[in-house]
Each structure stands twice: as C-alpha cells, then as structure tokens.
Design an enzyme around this catalytic site. Sequence first.
Site, PDB file in Angstrom:
ATOM      1  N   ASP A 193       0.869  -1.253   0.121  1.00  0.00           N
ATOM      2  CA  ASP A 193       0.119  -0.037  -0.069  1.00  0.00           C
ATOM      3  C   ASP A 193       0.800   1.129   0.043  1.00  0.00           C
ATOM      4  OD1 ASP A 193      -2.523   1.435   0.097  1.00  0.00           O
ATOM      5  OD2 ASP A 193      -3.003   0.811   2.045  1.00  0.00           O
ATOM      6  N   HIS A 194       0.216   2.555   0.262  1.00  0.00           N
ATOM      7  CA  HIS A 194       0.753   3.759   0.231  1.00  0.00           C
ATOM      8  C   HIS A 194       2.302   3.766   0.783  1.00  0.00           C
ATOM      9  CE1 HIS A 194      -3.004   5.906  -0.607  1.00  0.00           C
ATOM     10  NE2 HIS A 194      -3.627   4.985   0.173  1.00  0.00           N
ATOM     11  N   HIS A 213      -9.576   9.052   3.678  1.00  0.00           N
ATOM     12  CA  HIS A 213      -9.663   7.938   4.242  1.00  0.00           C
ATOM     13  C   HIS A 213     -10.312   7.994   5.620  1.00  0.00           C
ATOM     14  CE1 HIS A 213      -5.366   6.987   2.177  1.00  0.00           C
ATOM     15  NE2 HIS A 213      -6.335   5.895   1.867  1.00  0.00           N
ATOM     16  N   HIS A 241      -9.387   4.835  -3.885  1.00  0.00           N
ATOM     17  CA  HIS A 241      -9.022   4.805  -2.444  1.00  0.00           C
ATOM     18  C   HIS A 241     -10.190   5.605  -1.474  1.00  0.00           C
ATOM     19  CE1 HIS A 241      -4.594   4.438  -3.127  1.00  0.00           C
ATOM     20  NE2 HIS A 241      -5.123   3.368  -3.642  1.00  0.00           N
ATOM     21  N   ASN A 296      -9.561   0.116  -2.198  1.00  0.00           N
ATOM     22  CA  ASN A 296      -8.725  -0.258  -1.198  1.00  0.00           C
ATOM     23  C   ASN A 296      -9.739  -0.243   0.024  1.00  0.00           C
ATOM     24  OD1 ASN A 296      -6.406  -0.188  -2.579  1.00  0.00           O
ATOM     25  ND2 ASN A 296      -5.603   1.516  -1.119  1.00  0.00           N
ATOM     26  N   GLU A 298      -4.643   7.990   7.541  1.00  0.00           N
ATOM     27  CA  GLU A 298      -4.434   6.475   7.350  1.00  0.00           C
ATOM     28  C   GLU A 298      -3.176   5.859   7.474  1.00  0.00           C
ATOM     29  OE1 GLU A 298      -5.957   2.506   5.904  1.00  0.00           O
ATOM     30  OE2 GLU A 298      -6.732   4.332   6.733  1.00  0.00           O
TER      31      GLU A 298
END
Length: 378
Positions: free
Chosen positions: A128-129, A245, A282, A304, A201
């Site tokens: 992920d990110h 998020h 997202h 996500n 997040e």
Amino acid sequence: RLRHWTQLLANFSAMASCNSVWDIPGIKAGVVTGDVAWSILEFAKAKKFAIPAFNVTSSSTIVAVLEAAKKINSPIMIQFSQGGAQFMAGKTLDNGDHAASILGSVAGARLVRAIAPSYGVPVILHSDHCSKKLLPWFDGMLEADEAYFKAFGEPLFSSHMLDLSEEPDEENIAICKKYLERMKKINQILEMEIGITGGVEDGVDNSGVSKDKLYSTPADVYKVHEALSPISEKFTIAAAFGNVHGAYKPGNVKLRPELLVEYQKFAAEKTGKEKPLFLVFHGGSGSEMSEIEAAIDAGAVKMNVDTDTQWAYWEGVLKYYKEKEAYLQGPLGNPEGEDKPNKSYYDPRKWLREAEGSMVTRVANQCKILRNMDKCAK
C-alpha cells in the site's frame, strides 16, 4: 506505439470474451503475478467489477481475507502498508531504515504464498501507500522481488504502490517512471497516485490538505498515462476525485465519480482507445452505493478497504466479550461455579476466531458491493 495499442485492444477483447477468471491463460490458485495478474485487472475492467484490496497486519487477518475469497469464489487482493508490515514483524524490532517493515512485508508475503493456494482462488499480493520518505521500504521490497524473480522467475509481490502525491506532479511522475523501468524487468505492476486522498490512514495525515488537491484534472491524469505507457502497460492510477481515508457516514464524503468518466474520455481522445485508464478507488468508507457503482463503470478495477475491516475485526471480539463476559473475569470462576475453569473461553484461538469470522463477513460483503462474486465459477 500502434502495435502497442493494437495488442492492448486485443487483450481487452479477449478478456471481454472470458466467462470466468479460470479462462485466463496461466491462471492458478494462490499468488499470481505478471501477465496473469494484469489479465485479472483487464478481466475486471471488461466485466465491470472491481477487486477489493484488504490491508492485513497478521496471520489472522490474512486468513480472514482468504477465507472470504474462498466463500465468495472470486479473486482477491491482499496488501501490506508500511505500518502493518512493521506490526507483522513485531513492534519492538528496530525499524531504522524501515528494516522491520521490510522484514514484515517479506515474511507476510511468503506466508500468503504458502497458504493461499489451499483456498482455491487467485490472489494479487500488493503493498500500500509509499510516500517519498518511505522509499527505503519500497527499495527493500523490490530487492526481495528481484531475488525471488532470479530464483523462481516471478517477483515475490504482484504489485506495489508509490504514493508521491504530496510532491509536485513532475517529480511524482519522474520517480514513478524510474521505478516502473525497474519493475518492468521483473514483470511487475505499479500503482501510483495523482492528487491527494484526504483524511488519516496508517500514520499519514492529509486531513488539512487544500480541497483542490482532492480532485485531479483530466490533464493531470493523462500526464501520468503519457509518461508511463511507453515503459509498460502494467500500471494503475489512483486519481483523486474527493476520496477521504477514515470512517464517515454515507453522504459525508463529497465524491465526484463523474470525474473518472472525464479522465477516461480525455485519455480516449488522446489515444484513440476506449477507456484506456486502469483506475483505483481509495478512501471509500462513507461512499454511497451509487458512487461506487459509477466508479466501477468508469473503469475502477481496484478499491482499497481497511477502516471497515478494522472495525469488523474488533467488533467480533467485542460481541464475544459481551456475550461471554461472566466467563472472562479470571482463569477460574463463572456462573457455573467459583472453581469452574474458563480456559475454553479465553483461549486466543476462541476470541481471535470470532474476530476472523466477523471480518470474513465484512470482506465478503465488500466483494458483493464491488460485483466481485463467483468470478471463479467454472
């Protein structure tokens, strides 16, 4: 370039004619990479569904995702964040230069590879990110991918995400180009982000970001495609269309999924290919069902999911505790007698299983929302 686009169109047409994921050449149960993993995304785009990517932090959460995938008989994505990977390795380990996060990512990936085939569905393994400050973590995973490729002919992970959206667009794209050139050598997929996903997040706080950064323009998105497509077809774009998020009530997040349609139209005019972009969604918590459906119809192939499954996992424990509270006050003593043992109630395998069961239900529900049901039907 004409040959390139002709091949892409042929691939898309082939996926449209498939009736099941099992029709994809080279498909198998367990972790898939390279052309096979990319074909799953092409299949999703052609059939207008999206594959949810669930963040995991432990063997227990990995099992919950795999169990749900088997239950709904469809492909799934499992992904590790930098913080989740560190937790996987152990929070007391030194994480200087992201060593623990690299170790946790590699260990988690190997665990998924070991057990996923037994669940009978294809799995895309993702990270992920990764912001600019986390690039040493990304580099560590890539080194593991390259070593795995040398030994087995495929990378350890199916794909990775670079989130350089906080940097100027030119720098963001330039760094993505550099990494995609490296990833192409091991036939790996890159996900990148243009524009910023708001909220908080996994330790990344974008709650105070300027609102204009939450909405990418068609020209912004096409710049990414124009820069990366000559290198490899295997990239996806997480473009910002108001995503945030975190946990929100439905309607409180001001998404503009119509922007995704504009991104595709702009790119189509430039390339002569219908819906050439592979888009990622997202920050979906709090989204209306109509917004999610519009995003999928516009070519979003991945979404996500983390906040909702975190709550589901905890809620399983919470409900169990409330139901069995009288049996969870000590090793001995419950309504059946003061010397009666409670081991069968506080055994971690009992209450962790309740957490898993709750998460399985939420994962399966998310797959239903994204139209990712029975895609492995033969």
